[in-house]
Design an enzyme around this catalytic site. Structure first.
Site, PDB file in Angstrom:
ATOM      1  N   LYS A  98      -5.871  -2.159  -1.012  1.00 49.80           N
ATOM      2  CA  LYS A  98      -6.771  -1.882   0.421  1.00 49.80           C
ATOM      3  C   LYS A  98      -7.340  -3.144   0.627  1.00 49.80           C
ATOM      4  CE  LYS A  98      -7.403   1.543   2.026  1.00 49.80           C
ATOM      5  NZ  LYS A  98      -8.316   2.516   1.910  1.00 49.80           N
ATOM      6  N   TYR A 109       0.705  -1.253   0.152  1.00 48.35           N
ATOM      7  CA  TYR A 109      -0.022  -0.085  -0.145  1.00 48.35           C
ATOM      8  C   TYR A 109       0.944   1.291   0.006  1.00 48.35           C
ATOM      9  CZ  TYR A 109      -4.354   2.398   0.282  1.00 48.35           C
ATOM     10  OH  TYR A 109      -5.553   3.118  -0.149  1.00 48.35           O
TER      11      TYR A 109
END
Length: 553
Positions: A197, A126
């Protein structure tokens, strides 16, 4: 190969089976995966593939004999090999690509590796690395994942979802890629955000990857360079707007309701105007939330409350300046105002104590160039007198000085916006200021942690939106939020290494509150919710895979 000679489309599906190709069953402590696929087809599906870890019995029953090396390996042995290869990658972006490739080959092994090294790998899967991956998405593309909708197929959205290989979707992250992190319109490349995510939902939250789906809502891009790039994977037209844009989302939402009625939709990285309008339009129609508005707001409020508690102070006594009035900044401001109201302040008083700035300065009533959603965040027009430099609205420095701010929160996406004079003014306002520089990726952060600490002589309570190295100032170690813990030691957020434990506690509190309010959709009877939650948390251990020639019943 398929164990049956019938076509895939003719294979019956039972209600809420895991997939049209396999189903997961639990027998005591053992997990059984019943597979309709055998042979090469089983090896090519990342949800089924174990590589060299298929047992001798599985190799025979799934017709894998001769397709794999003869040596049978354990997951632990595979993890040694994969971590060694990961570590050999020369750059964060190449590490990212290696992990994505692994995810598309062997999903259990991917999550086992990530969970074993979560603190190290979270900045790779991420932020900040995912920002670079989104920029280069079309040029790095190897494997499809999730669903993609554009004007070419949105009218068939329900049919497409009905044919998706995972059948019991519970968590969707959907983006139109208009406001990716702090880097803006990325066109179809923003698909990297939902993929990343949802990897965190599984690794950090225990959500089964078999019940998640990343979604790209490709409504176009306003970037000419992307449209003219021959490698660009998205549709080549400007972004849909107005009623056409909302109709596109309407078709998507109706398809989700029809096919996956138990799913939650997380709206991710929509533009600031769309973020509020989409949330308000669909929040009562489908289980959904906007991560930038509500997620960022809740997490930031939690951090500020922790910082206040460590100082022995109350949130209601703080004067908060929020720099950035996009979806994230507005969401943070609204969350903090709600927190202040919960401590007894009136809505009017919370408005006076939470001051929000956009690129044109402080939001004040009567100011030009101010979107509709910003009016609820605007201050009285009389504060225009703070603007001594002659602008229409006070600047950040003027606002911090005149408001005597005690808390400064950065969500502007403007690198270096919190200059030394601004930070030193915060230190002049209060002995121990609270300063969070939350913009990401790291290149967009308002100030570096080491600078904020040095400019306040180590008195600041600070946190960042992306990981940074620990700071040592005058012999005292200031760990980044990814390495901090225990409030009594002056920490704000727990360490990433313990994020799964923290999320379990948050989930438990939410479950108990849902039961208390009578809105829980699951009946627990006399079972302890903590046991239910622990049993439901997905673990990346290899299941026993058996063939199922007759389909699911």
């Amino acid at each position: 190969m398929l164990r049956s000679c019938r076509s895939i489309a003719s294979i019956p599906k039972r209600a809420y089976a895991t997939s049209m190709y396999f189903d997961v069953q639990h027998s005591g402590s053992q997990t059984i995966l019943e597979s309709k696929l055998t042979g090469v087809a089983a090896l090519r599906m990342p949800q089924l593939n174990k590589g060299a870890a298929f047992t001798e019995e599985e190799r025979k029953s799934l017709h894998l004999s001769g397709l794999l090396p003869p040596g049978v390996k354990t997951m632990e042995q595979q993890l040694v090999r994969t971590y060694r290869r990961y570590s050999a990658q020369p750059s964060p972006l190449e590490k990212y690509q290696y992990l994505r490739d692994l995810q598309e080959r062997n999903e259990h092994l991917y999550f086992a590796l990530v969970m074993d090294h979560l603190e190290e790998m979270m900045p790779i899967i991420y932020t900040p690395t995912v920002g670079d991956a989104c920029r280069k998405y079309s040029h790095m593309y190897n494997y499809p994942r999730g669903l993609s909708f554009s004007h070419k197929n949105i009218d068939q959205a329900s049919k497409i979802m009905g044919e998706y290989f995972l059948t019991d979707i519970r968590m969707i992250v959907a983006t139109d890629s208009s406001a990716i992190l702090g880097i803006g319109d990325q066109g179809y490349g923003g698909m990297g955000i939902p993929i990343g995510k949802l990897a965190l939902y599984t690794a950090a939250g225990g959500v089964s990857p078999f019940q998640t789906c990343p979604v790209a809502l490709d409504v176009g891009t306003n970037r000419k360079d992307l449209i003219e790039d021959p490698m660009y994977l998205g549709v080549r037209h400007s972004r849909l707007t107005g009623s056409t844009y909302m109709q596109f989302f309407e078709k998507f939402v109706q398809a989700v309701k029809t096919n996956w009625p138990k799913a939650i939709v997380q709206w991710e990285d929509l533009s600031k105007d769309a973020a509020f309008s989409v949330l308000e339009r669909f929040r009562d129609e489908i289980s959904s939330f906007n991560d930038d508005i509500q997620g960022t707001g809740a997490v930031t409020l939690g951090g500020v409350l922790a910082a206040c508690k460590s100082l022995g102070k109350s949130l209601k006594d703080q004067v908060v300046v929020v720099s950035g009035a996009g979806a994230g900044g507005a969401g943070v401001a609204l969350a903090i105002r709600a927190g202040m109201e919960r401590e007894g302040l009136s809505p009017d008083q919370t408005r006076k104590q939470v001051l929000v700035l956009d690129s044109a300065g402080l939001l004040i009533e009567g100011r030009s160039r101010m979107e509709a959603y910003k009016h609820t965040l605007a201050q009285s027009a009389e504060l225009k007198s703070w603007a001594v430099t002659g602008g229409e609205a006070p600047t950040l420095m003027e606002t911090v000085t005149n408001s005597k701010a005690t808390v400064l929160l950065g969500l502007s996406g403007i690198a270096g916006q919190f200059t030394e004079p601004v930070v030193k003014q915060m230190a002049a306002n209060v002995d121990r200021p609270i300063i969070f520089c939350l913009s990401n990726p790291n290149a967009n952060v308002e100030a570096l942690p080491e600078d904020v600490i040095r400019w306040t002589d180590g008195k600041v309570l600070t946190a960042s939106g992306s990981p940074f190295a620990d700071v040592n100032y005058k012999g005292k170690n200031f760990p980044d939020y990814t390495a901090t813990h225990w409030l009594e030691k002056g920490r704000i957020y727990p360490p990433i290494a313990e994020i799964r434990k923290v999320n379990q506690q948050v989930a438990l509190r939410v479950m108990k509150q849902a039961i208390k309010e009578g809105v829980a959709t699951v009946k627990f009877h006399d079972e302890d919710p903590e046991n239910v939650m622990a049993r439901a948390a997905w673990q990346p251990t290899y299941p026993t895979i058996v063939p199922t020639p007759m389909g699911f019943h």
